[in-house]
Design a protein around this motif. Structure first.
Motif, PDB file in Angstrom:
ATOM      1  N   ASP A 152      47.208  -6.324  13.854  1.00 30.78           N
ATOM      2  CA  ASP A 152      46.751  -6.079  15.376  1.00 30.78           C
ATOM      3  C   ASP A 152      48.187  -6.086  16.097  1.00 30.78           C
ATOM      4  O   ASP A 152      48.164  -7.204  16.982  1.00 30.78           O
ATOM      5  N   VAL A 153      48.757  -5.234  15.822  1.00 26.20           N
ATOM      6  CA  VAL A 153      50.091  -5.056  16.589  1.00 26.20           C
ATOM      7  C   VAL A 153      49.822  -4.711  18.052  1.00 26.20           C
ATOM      8  O   VAL A 153      50.407  -5.038  19.150  1.00 26.20           O
ATOM      9  N   HIS A 154      48.957  -3.603  18.199  1.00 22.28           N
ATOM     10  CA  HIS A 154      48.458  -3.180  19.342  1.00 22.28           C
ATOM     11  C   HIS A 154      49.772  -2.623  20.200  1.00 22.28           C
ATOM     12  O   HIS A 154      49.727  -2.801  21.433  1.00 22.28           O
ATOM     13  N   ALA A 155      50.447  -1.908  19.687  1.00 22.14           N
ATOM     14  CA  ALA A 155      51.646  -1.112  20.419  1.00 22.14           C
ATOM     15  C   ALA A 155      51.231  -0.196  21.293  1.00 22.14           C
ATOM     16  O   ALA A 155      50.420   0.696  20.919  1.00 22.14           O
ATOM     17  N   ALA A 182      47.822  -5.116   8.503  1.00 21.45           N
ATOM     18  CA  ALA A 182      46.293  -5.065   8.174  1.00 21.45           C
ATOM     19  C   ALA A 182      45.707  -4.281   9.224  1.00 21.45           C
ATOM     20  O   ALA A 182      44.531  -4.700   9.873  1.00 21.45           O
ATOM     21  N   GLY A 183      46.520  -3.253   9.778  1.00 26.33           N
ATOM     22  CA  GLY A 183      45.552  -2.458  10.791  1.00 26.33           C
ATOM     23  C   GLY A 183      45.998  -2.916  12.261  1.00 26.33           C
ATOM     24  O   GLY A 183      46.433  -3.567  12.821  1.00 26.33           O
ATOM     25  N   ASP A 184      45.378  -1.592  13.093  1.00 23.09           N
ATOM     26  CA  ASP A 184      45.763  -1.490  14.476  1.00 23.09           C
ATOM     27  C   ASP A 184      47.374  -1.845  14.981  1.00 23.09           C
ATOM     28  O   ASP A 184      47.343  -2.753  15.746  1.00 23.09           O
ATOM     29  N   ILE A 185      48.041  -1.041  14.376  1.00 27.02           N
ATOM     30  CA  ILE A 185      49.407  -0.996  14.900  1.00 27.02           C
ATOM     31  C   ILE A 185      49.510  -0.394  16.092  1.00 27.02           C
ATOM     32  O   ILE A 185      49.960  -0.892  17.224  1.00 27.02           O
ATOM     33  N   ILE A 186      48.595   0.593  16.656  1.00 22.62           N
ATOM     34  CA  ILE A 186      48.355   1.483  17.657  1.00 22.62           C
ATOM     35  C   ILE A 186      47.424   0.866  18.505  1.00 22.62           C
ATOM     36  O   ILE A 186      46.342   0.695  18.071  1.00 22.62           O
ATOM     37  N   GLY A 340      50.006  -9.454  18.112  1.00 22.41           N
ATOM     38  CA  GLY A 340      50.090  -8.654  19.251  1.00 22.41           C
ATOM     39  C   GLY A 340      48.606  -9.116  19.750  1.00 22.41           C
ATOM     40  O   GLY A 340      47.817 -10.189  19.368  1.00 22.41           O
ATOM     41  N   ILE A 341      47.885  -8.195  20.657  1.00 22.17           N
ATOM     42  CA  ILE A 341      46.781  -8.540  21.460  1.00 22.17           C
ATOM     43  C   ILE A 341      46.158  -7.286  22.064  1.00 22.17           C
ATOM     44  O   ILE A 341      47.206  -6.531  22.316  1.00 22.17           O
TER      45      ILE A 341
END
Length: 360
Positions: A152-155, A182-186, A340-341
């Motif tokens: 969960d980077v949420h860039a 483990a997913g949600d880089i973007i 991230g968040i």
């Protein structure tokens, strides 16, 4: 039904807040209208961010709208809880009625409590907690391995280039053998990561990076997200298997895809003697599947552990393991609250983290 609740609950909550704000402010009526109008504007921004999106706006405007609108949701939650607490106090005669009507004392108390709480939440969010864990296996490894695990980077508009660079510095200080995401880089916008050239930053990680898709990659556009992963030098596993340094990494597609492979099918693809297996599955649903399939370790994310209390309690009610380590039979699990968040940059009662696993 969920969509209706997602819309109705915030509207009812903000209506409750605005009624209290109007009553508590010790201002003349025109100034009350100004404060209420500003609050309504923040709520409108939150909803229009979803309806009209942000990619057609200049970057500085899009960033500002994201930060204002999405932070409003979390701030509003705590303002509503504070007013509810004061209402209960008034009913049991611990809080005088005058404290909630045309009151400087009430206004300053609410303002100071909420400001202090969210200053703390912002500082706490920016403190990335290093979580060391030890993973032991009876399978033969070529050598003990250090693996950095994040999710969960949420860039994008929210977690931007300077923040991503700081997180990558933390990862590189570990001199890991491997990095798993483990997913949600973007976060939700390909434009936001492309315009900031964030693919160049991911290439600075000093270890091989293996990742899976999360639900936000689907929101961003699956094909474009996959292309970004490729340009970032990330080994993307979509219902596929990789063998690295004696480990077998199983990368499951996000559950947004109803036709994704089962854990059992991925284990079959791993071969008859896969050694120590690590499954990455973005959503921590049906953890028993990994145990039944004989997976050694599962890494998941997605939950953010609710980001703020008391949403973390709701996550605990939904998931068998909403956050942290778990063992079922011979399978070990870790559900990360994310480095991230999404939405407001606040952590209250939860943490932002990266996991450093020693596999031996």
């Amino acid at each position: 039904m969920w969509l209706i609740l997602l819309i109705l609950v915030p509207i009812i909550g903000f209506g409750y807040i605005l009624w209290h704000v109007w009553n508590i402010l010790p201002f003349a009526t025109p100034w009350k209208w100004v404060v209420v109008a500003l609050a309504v504007a923040c709520v409108v921004i939150f909803f229009t961010n979803f309806i009209f999106k942000l990619d057609n706006k200049p970057m500085p405007v899009a960033i500002a709208l994201y930060e204002i609108g999405d932070s409003t949701l979390f701030i509003g939650l705590y303002v509503a809880m504070l007013f509810l607490l004061l209402d209960i106090g008034r009913l049991v005669r611990l809080v005088p009625k005058s404290f909630l009507y045309n009151s400087w004392a009430g206004t300053l108390t609410v303002f100071c409590v909420i400001t202090a709480l969210f200053v703390y939440g912002y500082i706490h969010y920016n403190n990335k907690v290093r979580v060391p864990i030890t993973v032991e296996t009876h399978h033969k490894l070529q050598k003990p391995l250090k693996v950095v695990m994040i999710s969960d980077v949420h860039a994008g508009y929210h977690n931007r280039k300077a923040e991503l660079e700081r997180w990558i510095e933390l990862i590189n200080l570990e001199h890991a053998d491997l990095v798993l995401v483990a997913g949600d880089i973007i976060d939700g916008s390909i434009r936001a990561v492309r315009e900031q050239k964030l693919d160049e930053d991911f290439r600075k990680i000093n270890a091989p990076v293996y990742a899976i898709l999360g639900n936000h990659e689907y929101y961003s556009g699956r094909a474009e997200s996959i292309r970004f992963y490729h340009d970032a030098g990330i080994h993307l596993l979509v219902d596929s298997v990789a063998h690295v340094d004696g480990l077998t990494i199983l990368g499951r597609d996000d559950r947004t895809n109803p036709n994704r492979k089962s854990v059992a099918d991925l284990m079959k693809e791993a071969g008859s003697n896969p050694g120590f297996t690590i499954l990455m599955d973005h959503h921590p649903y049906h953890l028993e599947e990994a145990e039944k399939a004989g997976v050694g370790f599962q890494l998941s994310g997605h939950t953010h552990y609710g980001q703020v209390w008391p949403i973390s309690w709701i996550e605990d009610a939904i998931y068998e393991d909403a956050f942290g380590p778990l063992t079922k039979g011979n399978t070990q699990y870790y559900v990360s609250s994310g480095i991230g968040i999404w939405g407001g940059k606040f952590r209250i009662g939860t943490r932002s983290e990266y996991v450093v696993a020693d596999i031996r």
